[in-house]
Motif scaffolding. Structure first.
Motif, PDB file in Angstrom:
ATOM      1  N   ARG A 260       6.955 -21.115 -31.640  1.00 55.65           N
ATOM      2  CA  ARG A 260       5.864 -21.445 -30.920  1.00 55.65           C
ATOM      3  C   ARG A 260       4.446 -20.936 -31.291  1.00 55.65           C
ATOM      4  NH1 ARG A 260       7.469 -23.587 -26.430  1.00 55.65           N
ATOM      5  NH2 ARG A 260       5.682 -23.195 -25.067  1.00 55.65           N
TER       6      ARG A 260
ATOM      7  N   THR B 223       2.051 -19.805 -29.306  1.00 56.04           N
ATOM      8  CA  THR B 223       1.688 -18.426 -28.736  1.00 56.04           C
ATOM      9  C   THR B 223       2.118 -17.211 -29.575  1.00 56.04           C
ATOM     10  OG1 THR B 223       1.961 -19.706 -26.500  1.00 56.04           O
ATOM     11  CG2 THR B 223       1.656 -17.114 -26.526  1.00 56.04           C
ATOM     12  N   THR B 224       3.335 -17.268 -30.098  1.00 56.20           N
ATOM     13  CA  THR B 224       3.918 -16.264 -30.792  1.00 56.20           C
ATOM     14  C   THR B 224       3.095 -16.130 -32.111  1.00 56.20           C
ATOM     15  OG1 THR B 224       6.064 -16.874 -30.124  1.00 56.20           O
ATOM     16  CG2 THR B 224       6.103 -15.554 -31.994  1.00 56.20           C
TER      17      THR B 224
ATOM     18  N   ASP C 229       2.811 -12.159 -21.551  1.00 52.41           N
ATOM     19  CA  ASP C 229       3.089 -12.586 -22.877  1.00 52.41           C
ATOM     20  C   ASP C 229       2.435 -11.405 -23.770  1.00 52.41           C
ATOM     21  OD1 ASP C 229       4.817 -14.771 -22.823  1.00 52.41           O
ATOM     22  OD2 ASP C 229       3.147 -16.029 -22.907  1.00 52.41           O
TER      23      ASP C 229
ATOM     24  N   TYR D 193       3.787  -8.711 -26.444  1.00 55.77           N
ATOM     25  CA  TYR D 193       3.446  -8.734 -28.160  1.00 55.77           C
ATOM     26  C   TYR D 193       3.099  -7.291 -28.316  1.00 55.77           C
ATOM     27  CZ  TYR D 193       4.714 -13.475 -28.168  1.00 55.77           C
ATOM     28  OH  TYR D 193       5.616 -14.720 -28.437  1.00 55.77           O
TER      29      TYR D 193
ATOM     30  N   LEU E 204      12.497 -11.219 -35.855  1.00 56.87           N
ATOM     31  CA  LEU E 204      11.808 -12.455 -34.967  1.00 56.87           C
ATOM     32  C   LEU E 204      12.578 -13.892 -35.886  1.00 56.87           C
ATOM     33  CD1 LEU E 204       8.517 -12.101 -33.323  1.00 56.87           C
ATOM     34  CD2 LEU E 204      10.976 -11.497 -32.540  1.00 56.87           C
TER      35      LEU E 204
ATOM     36  N   LEU F  23       0.806 -12.905 -33.130  1.00 56.92           N
ATOM     37  CA  LEU F  23       1.128 -12.008 -34.145  1.00 56.92           C
ATOM     38  C   LEU F  23       0.332 -12.172 -35.529  1.00 56.92           C
ATOM     39  CD1 LEU F  23       5.177 -12.477 -34.396  1.00 56.92           C
ATOM     40  CD2 LEU F  23       3.658 -10.616 -33.430  1.00 56.92           C
TER      41      LEU F  23
ATOM     42  N   ALA G 127       5.852 -19.598 -36.816  1.00 59.22           N
ATOM     43  CA  ALA G 127       6.775 -19.305 -35.606  1.00 59.22           C
ATOM     44  C   ALA G 127       7.265 -20.494 -34.905  1.00 59.22           C
ATOM     45  CB  ALA G 127       6.132 -18.175 -34.762  1.00 59.22           C
TER      46      ALA G 127
END
Length: 356
Positions: free
Chosen positions: A313, A315-316, A135, A139, A339, A320, A311
């Motif tokens: 999720r 994690t995103t 991941d 990113y 996105l 970011l 977002a």
């Protein structure tokens, strides 16, 4: 002098609230075990390190736990009429949190990440570590290197400098920063299906993404167990709401200059929200150096007071909000549109730019 340790403080930006639910009285880490019962909340000690609150009266379907996840304040709110089921969900969630901390913590010497940094490689690497490393690489590519977990080398340089010379001193020399930057490059990490290999002298931190990953894993656990509604905050916040008729969760974006003031309220159904701001952890007295680093310059970015990202999720959102902190508005806009997410950029003069 005590070594510096980065702690992601809750005033960095997100104050979680929800429709028709008040805050649990006296629910602070210091008061968890000894807070008196009230007419609307009752405390139960599940284990020596887990205390939960169950609502009564109008809040009878609500169970709340608060604690710490990877150095950040954490909270779990579960809406379910069966108190025993809700308690089991809390216990399972905390077990998942502690398991993942054993993977991602920089401060547990036997964690998978600590062993990777110490040995420079891991064979038969933990599945979660491999997933999060991939991941991170994703990113990093998406943000043209603005997100880079190998900035741990920079953190150690600055932390050691201010520990040795005091927080009133100037930062490390330009030469020292340039030397550290030679070991900042996530694309130089070799990741296979089972192994992670670092370059000599390279070290990794997941402090800009792991809280989001853990939040997602706990949310997924609750959803897969059949829970319809919850608010999960394991350093980043995410709503779970499978009932379309239920009110949305609400999260307030705090003013960096006045933490008691909310700049905007964001509705969460099954979305995630993350905020990054250098003012949360100053390394020096002036605030010129913070826990956020620009991987290209080795210095702390000064483009924004804070950045928030909504977002699908956590994690995103987590990755970011970290990356956007060192990206100009034009580059942030490009990723936001690509996105289909939303971002709030608070400029140094207090102006708020909303990108969607």
């Amino acid at each position: 002098m005590k070594p510096l340790r980065p702690l992601r403080r809750r005033f960095i930006g997100i104050a979680a609230t929800c429709t028709a639910l008040g805050m649990v009285p006296g629910l602070t880490r210091r008061a968890l075990a000894g807070a008196p019962e009230t007419s609307s909340w009752k405390a139960s000690e599940v284990s020596p390190d887990i205390v939960i609150w169950r609502g009564t009266g109008a809040s009878a379907d609500t169970t709340v736990w608060r604690g710490i996840a990877l150095g950040a304040d954490a909270e779990l709110r579960i809406i379910h009429p069966d108190a025993a089921f809700a308690q089991d969900m809390v216990t399972r969630s905390i077990a998942e949190l502690r398991r993942l901390e054993k993977t991602f913590s920089l401060y547990q010497h036997d964690s998978a990440l600590s062993r990777l940094n110490r040995d420079g490689a891991l064979n038969n690497a933990d599945t979660d570590l491999l997933m999060l490393m991939n991941d991170a690489v994703h990113y990093a590519a998406l943000t043209d290197g603005a997100f880079d977990p190998t900035v741990q080398t920079l953190w150690e340089l600055y932390a050691n400098h201010f520990t040795q010379h005091g927080t009133s001193s100037a930062g490390p020399s330009k030469e020292a920063v340039q030397q550290a930057l030679q070991r900042v490059n996530v694309s130089a990490i070799n990741v296979t299906d089972t192994q992670i290999q670092l370059q000599p002298g390279m070290k990794v931190t997941f402090n800009g993404i792991a809280q989001g990953y853990i939040t997602d894993r706990v949310t997924d656990l609750l959803r897969n167990a059949g829970l319809d509604r919850a608010l999960v905050d394991m350093g980043e916040i995410r709503g779970l709401n499978k009932n379309q008729n239920a009110p949305a969760w609400r999260a307030g974006l705090k003013d960096p200059q006045s933490p008691d003031k909310l700049l905007e309220t964001v509705l969460l159904t099954n979305d995630a929200l993350s905020t990054s701001g250098g003012y949360g952890t100053w390394l020096d007295d002036s605030g010129a150096h913070t826990h956020l680093f620009d991987p290209k310059t080795g210095e702390s970015p000064r483009l924004y007071q804070s950045v928030s990202v909504l977002a699908p999720r956590a994690t995103t959102a987590d990755a970011l909000s970290t990356a956007f902190s060192s990206m100009p508005v034009s580059q942030v806009e490009k990723v936001v549109k690509q996105l289909g997410i939303r971002a709030w950029l608070i400029l140094p003069d207090g102006q708020i730019l909303v990108k969607a």
